[in-house]
Write a protein that holds these residues in place. Structure first.
Motif, PDB file in Angstrom:
ATOM      1  N   UNK A 248       0.845  -1.204   0.000  1.00  0.00           N
ATOM      2  CA  UNK A 248       0.000   0.000   0.000  1.00  0.00           C
ATOM      3  C   UNK A 248       0.877   1.249   0.000  1.00  0.00           C
ATOM      4  N   UNK A 249       1.957   1.206   0.779  1.00  0.00           N
ATOM      5  CA  UNK A 249       2.872   2.348   0.853  1.00  0.00           C
ATOM      6  C   UNK A 249       3.517   2.585  -0.519  1.00  0.00           C
ATOM      7  N   UNK A 250       3.988   1.494  -1.127  1.00  0.00           N
ATOM      8  CA  UNK A 250       4.640   1.618  -2.433  1.00  0.00           C
ATOM      9  C   UNK A 250       3.674   2.153  -3.488  1.00  0.00           C
ATOM     10  N   UNK A 251       2.445   1.637  -3.496  1.00  0.00           N
ATOM     11  CA  UNK A 251       1.479   2.080  -4.503  1.00  0.00           C
ATOM     12  C   UNK A 251       1.120   3.543  -4.300  1.00  0.00           C
ATOM     13  N   UNK A 253       3.065   5.877  -3.117  1.00  0.00           N
ATOM     14  CA  UNK A 253       4.183   6.669  -3.637  1.00  0.00           C
ATOM     15  C   UNK A 253       4.165   6.709  -5.163  1.00  0.00           C
ATOM     16  N   UNK A 254       3.882   5.552  -5.748  1.00  0.00           N
ATOM     17  CA  UNK A 254       3.877   5.500  -7.216  1.00  0.00           C
ATOM     18  C   UNK A 254       2.766   6.336  -7.803  1.00  0.00           C
ATOM     19  N   UNK A 255       1.606   6.313  -7.132  1.00  0.00           N
ATOM     20  CA  UNK A 255       0.475   7.099  -7.618  1.00  0.00           C
ATOM     21  C   UNK A 255       0.846   8.577  -7.600  1.00  0.00           C
ATOM     22  N   UNK A 258       3.179   9.349 -10.392  1.00  0.00           N
ATOM     23  CA  UNK A 258       2.472   9.422 -11.672  1.00  0.00           C
ATOM     24  C   UNK A 258       1.874  10.806 -11.884  1.00  0.00           C
ATOM     25  N   UNK A 259       1.404  11.400 -10.767  1.00  0.00           N
ATOM     26  CA  UNK A 259       0.736  12.681 -10.880  1.00  0.00           C
ATOM     27  C   UNK A 259       1.708  13.849 -10.828  1.00  0.00           C
ATOM     28  N   UNK A 261       4.326  13.740 -12.923  1.00  0.00           N
ATOM     29  CA  UNK A 261       4.993  13.392 -14.163  1.00  0.00           C
ATOM     30  C   UNK A 261       4.660  14.391 -15.261  1.00  0.00           C
ATOM     31  N   UNK A 276      -7.767  12.334  -4.642  1.00  0.00           N
ATOM     32  CA  UNK A 276      -6.527  11.626  -4.329  1.00  0.00           C
ATOM     33  C   UNK A 276      -6.294  11.582  -2.821  1.00  0.00           C
ATOM     34  N   UNK A 279      -8.359   9.002  -1.302  1.00  0.00           N
ATOM     35  CA  UNK A 279      -7.818   7.679  -1.608  1.00  0.00           C
ATOM     36  C   UNK A 279      -6.603   7.368  -0.738  1.00  0.00           C
TER      37      UNK A 279
END
Lengths: 338, 338
Positions: A248-251, A253-255, A258-259, A261, A276, A279
């Motif tokens: 959950x932590x990794x996702x 950070x990735x989300x 992505x935003x 970018x 966001x 979420x």
């Protein structure tokens, strides 16, 4: 309502615990807490509380303890230790009913050993299990246990975990007849580790009045909302819980990444922030901090070792609400009523 | 390069496998496949292929098999079964080197038992382990094994998994000296299940030339990128993998839900779609479909039972690439070079 806090437990030490307790008390004006630990350390932390929390200070009492339990102390050592550690004193004050609940973010093993000694088990149960509720797809929740209080569990212990988890779902969430499943590598009866197959045989042998045993479930079933309780050995449950938090932590950070970018997505991100944020809120492991020690005669809550002040505050709030609900007593009477 | 496919394995049956293989072949124009299963069923599926995939048909051969292995068949039964099931025939053709790799989405236990019989193990290894790579925070990946081929593993088997995982990280990702850790409920040497502590003692006893043993890691460490390989019993690894998939699926749905919440967020959602799509892509368990059976003398890939055509296509592509890389041979030579 008053709670005893092992203020020295947890990776971040008393800064996180003292501020966390103060934060919880700021939301619960009728409650108070006793902080166990070296008084000079805790007094200094109380003096350093953020301005917005200082009004809780009159409800924060310090009880001096000379020493602390270390993560590396073995259970056998703990039982021979002088009763001057913050954890010993915290649990002893619960044993003497000076408080309604105890909380620690220190070693799970130490908390378990000392809680069994000072607080004792509910009738008929051998060992406590740690449980927390994971959110499910439909917006409900599912209790997972054991989360690491017990490794190398016997089939008989897995059966006891089933009873304890079912009682939790009944008492806390009001589920009339919780659906209970055993976590396994597959759903066919021939599959799985020896102890899991043995526990399956026992749980299938008689129908239970207080819960429905639904058989094996695979790891994904926990989040799907098909069952109310998932039972496994602490070795498995601990790995599942901690890897879920890590994922959950990794996702999260990735989300975020992505935003960030490029300029267009940054603008969109600004506009999307409310959605966001909500979420991220749902993803946040901190909000689920605080695991219940089931099977003990009184309320003991384990906070995550890595919890910050905000995380510790959630765990403190959980301890108060479990004590208010008289959860251990209601679990015990529910367990007698199998 | 040619592959043998157990076209009858998997929950969705030949519709998903046949279309999945055709999809993979549409991307790999030099490759071909042999589909094992009842010829009238498979021919009908080939006739029903989507128009866009029909050009692969000349590279799709059907090999008739009367019967199929069922999920409920016990390993002992499988070895006595007539060699006319699609899985038996699929693996036998790999054993005879008629193809370069075999793939099935059927029962893991059946695939394991029959692969050991027909394909055999690399020198010095007792049992195959299933491994897959999970993505890590820094953008790297970490190999997790075993994922369910073995339950009740001995300490010695956990040590073998460490060697196999390290060889995988070296050969596939070019890591010179992979960092290998044992999954445990805590990082202190006194913690954990008996077999995990025993394996720790063995792995700590001598330094290995081909990998660095870093000790225990908790569940979250897998995604943090601190290690290249995480070793555990199949009971634990299977629960971790499937719960991670379940969690990712749930979070993906919730994210979508958040962005459908009201008119303003819907508009934002429309503009944010490219970023969200990329994120969903990263979350997508389908893209990670196909787990390697390490330790076998030839390439055998297990597809997820629940994979659809797109998921099966990914697993087929993985099988081709492992065979092209001569992964089993390179793993075996790496294992000799401890």
């Amino acid at each position: 309502m008053r709670i005893a806090v092992d203020a020295m437990g947890g990776d971040l030490g008393p800064r996180a615990t003292v501020e966390g307790v103060a934060h919880a008390l700021s939301l619960l004006p009728a409650n108070s807490a006793v902080l166990h630990g070296p008084s000079h350390v805790l007094d200094a932390q109380l003096d350093a509380l953020p301005k917005s929390l200082r009004f809780t200070r009159s409800r924060l009492q310090v009880s001096h303890a000379d020493t602390v339990v270390h993560e590396a102390d073995r259970p056998s050592q703990l039982l021979r230790m002088p009763e001057e550690t913050s954890l010993h004193r915290c649990l002893m004050s619960l044993a003497r009913d000076e408080v309604s609940a105890a909380i620690s973010g220190g070693s799970t093993g130490a908390l378990m050993v000392l809680a069994r000694r000072y607080i004792g088990m509910s009738a008929g149960l051998e060992r406590p299990a740690i449980s927390c509720a994971v959110p499910t797809e439909g917006g409900g929740r599912c209790y997972l246990l054991d989360l690491g209080a017990n490794v190398d569990s016997s089939p008989e212990m897995l059966v006891q975990f089933a009873h304890m988890g079912a009682a939790m779902a009944s008492v806390v969430d009001g589920v009339a007849r919780p659906r209970v499943a055993l976590l396994n590598v597959g759903v066919e009866p021939s599959k799985g580790a020896h102890r899991v197959r043995q526990a399956h045989v026992r749980l299938s042998a008689v129908p239970y009045r207080s819960f429905e045993y639904t058989g094996f479930v695979e790891g994904g079933g926990m989040f799907a909302g098909d069952v109310d309780v998932v039972v496994c050995d602490g070795d498995v449950g601990n790995a599942v819980l901690k890897s879920s938090e890590g994922l959950a932590r990794m996702l999260g950070k990735r989300l975020q990444h992505r935003f960030e970018d490029g300029i267009w997505t940054r603008i969109v991100s600004f506009m999307a922030r409310p959605a966001l944020t909500r979420f991220h809120h749902e993803l946040d492991p901190v909000r689920y901090n605080g695991a219940s020690f089931l099977g003990l005669a009184k309320t003991v809550v384990k906070s995550h070792g890595s919890a910050d002040a905000r995380g510790f505050s959630f765990a403190v709030q959980r301890a108060f609400s479990e004590a208010e609900e008289r959860l251990p007593q209601r679990l015990a009477s529910r367990l007698l009523d199998v």
